[in-house]
Motif scaffolding. Structure first.
Motif, PDB file in Angstrom:
ATOM      1  N   ARG A  54       0.815  -1.220   0.000  1.00  0.00           N
ATOM      2  CA  ARG A  54       0.000   0.000   0.000  1.00  0.00           C
ATOM      3  C   ARG A  54       0.856   1.283   0.000  1.00  0.00           C
ATOM      4  N   SER A  55       2.115   1.168   0.345  1.00  0.00           N
ATOM      5  CA  SER A  55       3.004   2.329   0.409  1.00  0.00           C
ATOM      6  C   SER A  55       3.707   2.552  -0.933  1.00  0.00           C
ATOM      7  N   GLU A  56       3.600   3.764  -1.437  1.00  0.00           N
ATOM      8  CA  GLU A  56       4.299   4.105  -2.689  1.00  0.00           C
ATOM      9  C   GLU A  56       5.803   3.966  -2.541  1.00  0.00           C
ATOM     10  N   ASP A  57       6.330   4.334  -1.375  1.00  0.00           N
ATOM     11  CA  ASP A  57       7.776   4.235  -1.152  1.00  0.00           C
ATOM     12  C   ASP A  57       8.241   2.786  -1.267  1.00  0.00           C
ATOM     13  N   VAL A  58       7.465   1.880  -0.713  1.00  0.00           N
ATOM     14  CA  VAL A  58       7.824   0.468  -0.787  1.00  0.00           C
ATOM     15  C   VAL A  58       7.755  -0.008  -2.234  1.00  0.00           C
ATOM     16  N   ARG A  59       6.661   0.309  -2.923  1.00  0.00           N
ATOM     17  CA  ARG A  59       6.525  -0.134  -4.323  1.00  0.00           C
ATOM     18  C   ARG A  59       7.631   0.448  -5.198  1.00  0.00           C
ATOM     19  N   ARG A  60       7.998   1.692  -4.953  1.00  0.00           N
ATOM     20  CA  ARG A  60       9.074   2.319  -5.729  1.00  0.00           C
ATOM     21  C   ARG A  60      10.394   1.592  -5.496  1.00  0.00           C
ATOM     22  N   ASN A  61      10.713   1.302  -4.233  1.00  0.00           N
ATOM     23  CA  ASN A  61      11.970   0.611  -3.934  1.00  0.00           C
ATOM     24  C   ASN A  61      11.963  -0.828  -4.433  1.00  0.00           C
ATOM     25  N   VAL A  62      10.800  -1.479  -4.352  1.00  0.00           N
ATOM     26  CA  VAL A  62      10.698  -2.844  -4.867  1.00  0.00           C
ATOM     27  C   VAL A  62      10.962  -2.856  -6.370  1.00  0.00           C
ATOM     28  N   SER A  63      10.301  -1.964  -7.085  1.00  0.00           N
ATOM     29  CA  SER A  63      10.483  -1.951  -8.546  1.00  0.00           C
ATOM     30  C   SER A  63      11.915  -1.589  -8.923  1.00  0.00           C
ATOM     31  N   LYS A  64      12.535  -0.727  -8.136  1.00  0.00           N
ATOM     32  CA  LYS A  64      13.937  -0.387  -8.382  1.00  0.00           C
ATOM     33  C   LYS A  64      14.843  -1.597  -8.122  1.00  0.00           C
ATOM     34  N   SER A  65      14.556  -2.351  -7.080  1.00  0.00           N
ATOM     35  CA  SER A  65      15.354  -3.544  -6.789  1.00  0.00           C
ATOM     36  C   SER A  65      15.187  -4.600  -7.869  1.00  0.00           C
ATOM     37  N   ILE A  66      13.987  -4.719  -8.413  1.00  0.00           N
ATOM     38  CA  ILE A  66      13.792  -5.689  -9.496  1.00  0.00           C
ATOM     39  C   ILE A  66      14.639  -5.297 -10.708  1.00  0.00           C
ATOM     40  N   ILE A  67      14.819  -4.010 -10.945  1.00  0.00           N
ATOM     41  CA  ILE A  67      15.733  -3.574 -12.013  1.00  0.00           C
ATOM     42  C   ILE A  67      17.126  -4.133 -11.731  1.00  0.00           C
ATOM     43  N   GLN A  68      17.592  -3.976 -10.502  1.00  0.00           N
ATOM     44  CA  GLN A  68      18.933  -4.429 -10.144  1.00  0.00           C
ATOM     45  C   GLN A  68      19.083  -5.945 -10.261  1.00  0.00           C
ATOM     46  N   LEU A  69      17.986  -6.654 -10.107  1.00  0.00           N
ATOM     47  CA  LEU A  69      18.015  -8.118 -10.132  1.00  0.00           C
ATOM     48  C   LEU A  69      17.448  -8.677 -11.430  1.00  0.00           C
ATOM     49  N   SER A  70      17.352  -7.848 -12.450  1.00  0.00           N
ATOM     50  CA  SER A  70      16.634  -8.208 -13.678  1.00  0.00           C
ATOM     51  C   SER A  70      17.150  -9.490 -14.344  1.00  0.00           C
ATOM     52  N   ASP A  71      18.415  -9.801 -14.191  1.00  0.00           N
ATOM     53  CA  ASP A  71      18.947 -11.030 -14.796  1.00  0.00           C
ATOM     54  C   ASP A  71      18.264 -12.287 -14.253  1.00  0.00           C
ATOM     55  N   ASN A  72      17.710 -12.187 -13.056  1.00  0.00           N
ATOM     56  CA  ASN A  72      17.054 -13.324 -12.406  1.00  0.00           C
ATOM     57  C   ASN A  72      15.586 -13.056 -12.107  1.00  0.00           C
ATOM     58  N   ALA A  73      15.000 -12.068 -12.779  1.00  0.00           N
ATOM     59  CA  ALA A  73      13.651 -11.616 -12.426  1.00  0.00           C
ATOM     60  C   ALA A  73      12.579 -11.998 -13.440  1.00  0.00           C
ATOM     61  N   GLY A  74      12.820 -13.018 -14.231  1.00  0.00           N
ATOM     62  CA  GLY A  74      11.831 -13.425 -15.223  1.00  0.00           C
ATOM     63  C   GLY A  74      10.469 -13.737 -14.619  1.00  0.00           C
ATOM     64  N   ASP A  75      10.446 -14.243 -13.398  1.00  0.00           N
ATOM     65  CA  ASP A  75       9.181 -14.564 -12.738  1.00  0.00           C
ATOM     66  C   ASP A  75       8.389 -13.316 -12.341  1.00  0.00           C
ATOM     67  N   ALA A  76       9.003 -12.144 -12.418  1.00  0.00           N
ATOM     68  CA  ALA A  76       8.344 -10.908 -11.995  1.00  0.00           C
ATOM     69  C   ALA A  76       7.562 -10.227 -13.117  1.00  0.00           C
ATOM     70  N   VAL A  77       7.605 -10.753 -14.320  1.00  0.00           N
ATOM     71  CA  VAL A  77       6.990 -10.075 -15.469  1.00  0.00           C
ATOM     72  C   VAL A  77       5.503  -9.811 -15.248  1.00  0.00           C
ATOM     73  N   TYR A  78       4.770 -10.826 -14.842  1.00  0.00           N
ATOM     74  CA  TYR A  78       3.327 -10.643 -14.649  1.00  0.00           C
ATOM     75  C   TYR A  78       3.048  -9.573 -13.587  1.00  0.00           C
ATOM     76  N   ALA A  79       3.744  -9.637 -12.457  1.00  0.00           N
ATOM     77  CA  ALA A  79       3.546  -8.645 -11.389  1.00  0.00           C
ATOM     78  C   ALA A  79       3.923  -7.248 -11.863  1.00  0.00           C
ATOM     79  N   LEU A  80       4.995  -7.138 -12.634  1.00  0.00           N
ATOM     80  CA  LEU A  80       5.391  -5.832 -13.169  1.00  0.00           C
ATOM     81  C   LEU A  80       4.336  -5.294 -14.130  1.00  0.00           C
ATOM     82  N   SER A  81       3.716  -6.174 -14.883  1.00  0.00           N
ATOM     83  CA  SER A  81       2.679  -5.728 -15.821  1.00  0.00           C
ATOM     84  C   SER A  81       1.514  -5.094 -15.068  1.00  0.00           C
TER      85      SER A  81
END
Length: 185
Positions: free
Chosen positions: A109-136
């Motif tokens: 529910r927190s924008e700060d958390v969602r922003r940091n989560v999405s930023k971390s997924i960028i950093q982990l993108s080589d292993n983040a294929g399972d995150a595609v649906y959630a990112l969509s």
């Protein structure tokens, strides 16, 4: 270590004994992890925030603390969750261990958390294929930084599925329903 100081959390950049201790512990690295993960789980909010920040500052040397930050990303404090989310991007590079926790936290529910989560997924993108649906799903977020990070993460993931989601989003992105004459932002 921080309880003896008895101070409230102070944002980074402001020097206090607690902040100085945090910097020292981040330099110490792995030998301090057990104590830091204990503080992360059992201390008051300001100390949990600072413990998560200290672990994050250790970078890859703190990889053993990934489970602790994955637990902290569900903390009752949005500030602890936000710092844990940021830390996961810094300490778990090269593995997909944090991805399930980050995917779950994309709905926070927190924008700060969602922003940091999405930023971390960028950093982990080589292993983040399972995150595609959630990112969509966050491409419709109310926070443009979350959206921008999701777009970047989808691009960096680079799979056929992520590129397809990204292309579909970009086809309609020029028709932004939030941009109108009175507010161009």
């Amino acid at each position: 270590w921080l309880t003896s100081v008895g101070e409230a959390y102070v944002p980074p950049g402001i020097t206090t004994p607690s902040i100085q201790a945090s910097y020292a512990l981040s330099v110490i690295g792995e030998p301090a992890l057990m104590e830091l993960t204990d503080v992360l789980e059992n201390a008051d909010e300001s100390e949990r925030i600072l413990a998560a920040q200290t672990i994050s500052d250790m970078g890859l040397r703190a990889k053993e603390a990934v489970p602790a930050l994955c637990k902290a990303i569900k903390d009752q404090s949005k500030d602890v969750r936000a710092q844990a989310a940021e830390g996961l991007g810094q300490i778990s590079q090269g593995t997909g261990d944090a991805i399930p926790s980050l995917i779950d936290a994309l709905g926070d529910r927190s924008e700060d958390v969602r922003r940091n989560v999405s930023k971390s997924i960028i950093q982990l993108s080589d292993n983040a294929g399972d995150a595609v649906y959630a990112l969509s799903k966050v491409l419709n977020d109310t926070n443009r930084y979350v959206i921008g990070n999701a777009v970047e993460a989808l691009y960096r993931i680079g799979t056929k599925e992520s590129r397809s989601v990204l292309l579909e989003y970009l086809k309609i992105a020029r028709h932004c329903p939030r941009t109108f004459t009175d507010s161009m932002f």
